[in-house]
Design a protein around this motif. Structure first.
Motif, PDB file in Angstrom:
ATOM      1  N   GLY A  63      -1.337  26.150  -0.151  1.00 14.64           N
ATOM      2  CA  GLY A  63      -1.791  26.603   1.162  1.00 14.64           C
ATOM      3  C   GLY A  63      -2.907  25.756   1.746  1.00 14.64           C
ATOM      4  N   CYS A  64      -3.497  24.882   0.940  1.00 22.32           N
ATOM      5  CA  CYS A  64      -4.559  24.048   1.495  1.00 22.32           C
ATOM      6  C   CYS A  64      -3.952  22.892   2.283  1.00 22.32           C
ATOM      7  N   ASN A  65      -4.749  22.304   3.128  1.00 25.33           N
ATOM      8  CA  ASN A  65      -4.322  21.141   3.897  1.00 25.33           C
ATOM      9  C   ASN A  65      -5.521  20.243   4.105  1.00 25.33           C
ATOM     10  N   GLY A  66      -5.268  19.052   4.601  1.00 22.00           N
ATOM     11  CA  GLY A  66      -6.380  18.150   4.833  1.00 22.00           C
ATOM     12  C   GLY A  66      -5.917  16.792   5.293  1.00 22.00           C
ATOM     13  N   THR A  67      -6.876  15.869   5.310  1.00 20.84           N
ATOM     14  CA  THR A  67      -6.609  14.517   5.771  1.00 20.84           C
ATOM     15  C   THR A  67      -7.316  13.521   4.865  1.00 20.84           C
ATOM     16  N   PHE A  68      -6.579  12.478   4.518  1.00 18.84           N
ATOM     17  CA  PHE A  68      -7.112  11.355   3.749  1.00 18.84           C
ATOM     18  C   PHE A  68      -7.096  10.152   4.684  1.00 18.84           C
ATOM     19  N   LYS A  69      -8.276   9.609   4.965  1.00 20.86           N
ATOM     20  CA  LYS A  69      -8.399   8.454   5.864  1.00 20.86           C
ATOM     21  C   LYS A  69      -8.535   7.198   5.008  1.00 20.86           C
ATOM     22  N   LEU A  70      -7.581   6.278   5.175  1.00 22.52           N
ATOM     23  CA  LEU A  70      -7.590   5.016   4.435  1.00 22.52           C
ATOM     24  C   LEU A  70      -7.939   3.894   5.395  1.00 22.52           C
ATOM     25  N   ILE A  71      -8.964   3.140   5.036  1.00 24.81           N
ATOM     26  CA  ILE A  71      -9.357   1.958   5.800  1.00 24.81           C
ATOM     27  C   ILE A  71      -9.072   0.763   4.899  1.00 24.81           C
ATOM     28  N   THR A  72      -8.118  -0.072   5.319  1.00 23.69           N
ATOM     29  CA  THR A  72      -7.790  -1.246   4.513  1.00 23.69           C
ATOM     30  C   THR A  72      -8.786  -2.352   4.843  1.00 23.69           C
ATOM     31  N   ASN A  73      -9.198  -3.056   3.818  1.00 25.82           N
ATOM     32  CA  ASN A  73     -10.180  -4.114   4.017  1.00 25.82           C
ATOM     33  C   ASN A  73      -9.739  -5.375   3.278  1.00 25.82           C
ATOM     34  N   THR A  74      -8.462  -5.723   3.481  1.00 21.13           N
ATOM     35  CA  THR A  74      -7.900  -6.901   2.843  1.00 21.13           C
ATOM     36  C   THR A  74      -6.694  -7.372   3.652  1.00 21.13           C
ATOM     37  N   ALA A  75      -6.404  -8.647   3.568  1.00 27.05           N
ATOM     38  CA  ALA A  75      -5.222  -9.175   4.253  1.00 27.05           C
ATOM     39  C   ALA A  75      -3.954  -8.868   3.460  1.00 27.05           C
ATOM     40  N   SER A  76      -4.108  -8.450   2.210  1.00 24.92           N
ATOM     41  CA  SER A  76      -2.958  -8.130   1.356  1.00 24.92           C
ATOM     42  C   SER A  76      -2.503  -6.694   1.575  1.00 24.92           C
ATOM     43  N   ALA A  77      -1.235  -6.433   1.302  1.00 27.02           N
ATOM     44  CA  ALA A  77      -0.712  -5.069   1.381  1.00 27.02           C
ATOM     45  C   ALA A  77      -1.369  -4.197   0.314  1.00 27.02           C
ATOM     46  N   ILE A  78      -1.519  -2.912   0.617  1.00 24.01           N
ATOM     47  CA  ILE A  78      -2.076  -1.950  -0.333  1.00 24.01           C
ATOM     48  C   ILE A  78      -1.019  -0.895  -0.616  1.00 24.01           C
ATOM     49  N   THR A  79      -0.750  -0.673  -1.895  1.00 25.67           N
ATOM     50  CA  THR A  79       0.209   0.353  -2.303  1.00 25.67           C
ATOM     51  C   THR A  79      -0.544   1.499  -2.962  1.00 25.67           C
ATOM     52  N   ILE A  80      -0.262   2.721  -2.500  1.00 20.77           N
ATOM     53  CA  ILE A  80      -0.812   3.914  -3.145  1.00 20.77           C
ATOM     54  C   ILE A  80       0.282   4.493  -4.024  1.00 20.77           C
ATOM     55  N   THR A  81      -0.054   4.767  -5.283  1.00 20.41           N
ATOM     56  CA  THR A  81       0.805   5.530  -6.167  1.00 20.41           C
ATOM     57  C   THR A  81       0.227   6.934  -6.184  1.00 20.41           C
ATOM     58  N   PHE A  82       1.023   7.914  -5.786  1.00 19.80           N
ATOM     59  CA  PHE A  82       0.537   9.290  -5.688  1.00 19.80           C
ATOM     60  C   PHE A  82       0.604   9.970  -7.047  1.00 19.80           C
ATOM     61  N   SER A  83      -0.380  10.817  -7.311  1.00 24.01           N
ATOM     62  CA  SER A  83      -0.550  11.418  -8.628  1.00 24.01           C
ATOM     63  C   SER A  83       0.635  12.249  -9.085  1.00 24.01           C
ATOM     64  N   ALA A  84       0.860  12.208 -10.387  1.00 25.37           N
ATOM     65  CA  ALA A  84       1.889  13.032 -11.007  1.00 25.37           C
ATOM     66  C   ALA A  84       1.421  14.490 -10.985  1.00 25.37           C
ATOM     67  N   GLY A  85       2.339  15.399 -11.265  1.00 25.19           N
ATOM     68  CA  GLY A  85       1.994  16.813 -11.261  1.00 25.19           C
ATOM     69  C   GLY A  85       2.370  17.499  -9.966  1.00 25.19           C
ATOM     70  N   PHE A  86       2.708  16.707  -8.956  1.00 29.31           N
ATOM     71  CA  PHE A  86       3.137  17.224  -7.656  1.00 29.31           C
ATOM     72  C   PHE A  86       4.401  16.498  -7.222  1.00 29.31           C
TER      73      PHE A  86
END
Length: 142
Positions: A63-86
């Protein structure tokens, strides 16, 4: 049953803070980024990152909600691996799609907003690019 001990201002403030986060929590950049949602109903966090990382979320309640703000600071691509358990699902052009990783284009000072709502052990995400203009999300597909 009602408590016979009256609530104090501190008790009220603690209760309110647990229900509403009062601003963005700044997370530390690294190969694993840990976000403790503190069992609150609305969570906000931000991260400036120069590398790919695993996002680990703890104390997440249904029931919770929210926002994660990501600011990239590199010319390279950034990959997020989302946590296990969900189970992570993202709204895309073909409806909801299950995913475990997401890659963002490399760009210095580019901002993305990842909004979510938790339903049991499923986290539903909407991923947006703030450069789409006027706060309108530019939906990305996997």
């Amino acid at each position: 049953m009602l408590s016979s001990t009256p609530a104090t201002h501190g008790d009220f403030r603690t209760s309110v803070n647990k229900e509403l986060a009062d601003g963005f929590t700044t997370l530390s950049d690294g190969s694993t980024v840990t976000w403790d949602l503190l069992n609150i109903k609305f969570a906000l966090a931000k991260l400036t990152s120069t590398q790919s990382f695993t996002l680990t979320m703890s104390n997440v309640i249904s029931g919770c909600n929210g926002t994660f703000k990501l600011i990239t600071n590199t010319a390279s691509a950034i990959t997020i691996t989302f946590s296990a358990g969900f189970t992570h699902k993202k709204l895309g052009t073909l409806g909801e799609e299950t995913f475990t990783t997401y890659t963002f284009q490399g760009s210095t000072a580019k901002e993305y907003l990842l909004s979510f709502i938790v339903e049991g052990t499923t986290i539903h995400w909407i991923i947006g690019d703030t450069s789409a203009g006027l706060g309108i999300y530019q939906a990305y597909t996997i």
